[in-house]
Scaffold this active site. Sequence first.
Site, short mmCIF file in Angstrom:
data_model
loop_
_atom_site.label_atom_id
_atom_site.label_comp_id
_atom_site.label_asym_id
_atom_site.label_seq_id
_atom_site.Cartn_x
_atom_site.Cartn_y
_atom_site.Cartn_z
N HIS A 146 0.65 -1.04 -0.02
CA HIS A 146 -0.08 -0.08 0.08
C HIS A 146 0.92 1.27 -0.16
CE1 HIS A 146 0.17 1.29 4.26
NE2 HIS A 146 0.13 -0.06 4.58
N ASP A 183 5.63 2.23 7.53
CA ASP A 183 4.25 1.84 7.37
C ASP A 183 3.57 2.62 6.09
OD1 ASP A 183 1.72 0.63 7.09
OD2 ASP A 183 1.07 1.19 9.09
N GLU A 237 -5.11 2.03 1.55
CA GLU A 237 -5.28 0.93 2.52
C GLU A 237 -5.55 1.25 3.89
OE1 GLU A 237 -3.43 -2.20 5.16
OE2 GLU A 237 -3.42 0.08 5.00
N GLU A 238 -5.36 2.32 4.17
CA GLU A 238 -5.55 2.76 5.77
C GLU A 238 -7.05 3.10 5.91
OE1 GLU A 238 -3.44 1.87 7.93
OE2 GLU A 238 -1.72 2.28 7.31
N ASP A 296 3.68 -5.48 3.50
CA ASP A 296 3.32 -4.24 4.39
C ASP A 296 4.31 -4.14 5.72
OD1 ASP A 296 1.82 -2.31 5.78
OD2 ASP A 296 -0.11 -3.39 5.48
N HIS A 305 1.80 3.96 13.31
CA HIS A 305 0.66 4.81 13.12
C HIS A 305 0.90 6.31 13.83
CE1 HIS A 305 -2.73 2.05 11.30
NE2 HIS A 305 -1.56 2.15 10.64
#
Length: 335
Positions: A81, A93, A125-126, A154, A254
């Site tokens: 992604h 990420d 994707e998120e 990923d 994140h």
Amino acid sequence: MMNQGNTDTPDRQELFLGTLGDPVGIPVIAVSYPQGVAFAGTAGLTVTITTDTVAEVRQTENVIAESRYGNADNVVMTGAHLDSVPAGPGINDNGTGSAGILETALQARNLKTKNKLRFAWWGAEEANLVGSTFYVNSLSEADHAKIKLYLNFDMIGSPNYTFGVYDGDDSAATGAGPGPAGSAQIEQVFLKFFAARKQATAASDFTGRSDYGPFIGTGIPAGGLFTGAEVEKTADDVTKWGGIAGVAYDPCYHQACDSFTPERDGADKAVYAQLRKKYKLVGNVNTFALDTNADAVATAVATFAQDISSIPPRPAAAAARSAPAAVDVHGHAHF
């Protein structure tokens, strides 16, 4: 929507951006796990909330490239992604996965492979696997059948890493179970690679949290690598891969500090000082983990580019898929 609180890490405790998947007709509020527990545990509670909300449709894109060579009826697809969460740039990420498959594609551009290679960088994707789900659901039955396997990457450079390999045969007997027939054979290619490097591996469950989800959900075998996110490293992990027990595989998962300057962007300075003593980091990326996994990516792609005989044929899709009008779901950029 309350955070889930399944670990003590900030990602599962604090305020978060909840994912609904589709537009809804009412405002939606997210609260932290402790606040949700407090609300749920207060009898007769009445809460008044004032919100300033925006509901809108946004546009995103998948970037897809396909090799000139190879049998177009036998597609080996690889994906990562391209987006990050709004909180930060996402150097790990998923800058690591995106970079890993890009380098593999560049190196493979002149190879006259037996099978067709297709690389995808997924959008959104998120936001609940939007790009990959749209792509898979938009395939015709014939095009779906041509994709013989899917490889997903990923987060392949987590600073406090583990070498996770998707558990195609469910040998760990935990979580979601095995992938579609052929997933075990994909897993074996990765396990053979790491064994040759004398590196231990961990079985990574098909949790559905990444872009393999739509592929395995429609019967396409899948595999891939994952170096870990918010889960804390154990003492047993440290004996296998070094690092720091009791610290997340990616302490900046994140967060804004998933960047080239994690300490400047809010990371725990003491934790990253310890990590830098044990590993070579470039920003929030472990260079050994990324370098090793990049070789594993290339090995798997090269293996299946020439031979997919280990992947069993699968039954035809139950129903044909058709693309929405005026949408080019492939967008191939030929090498």
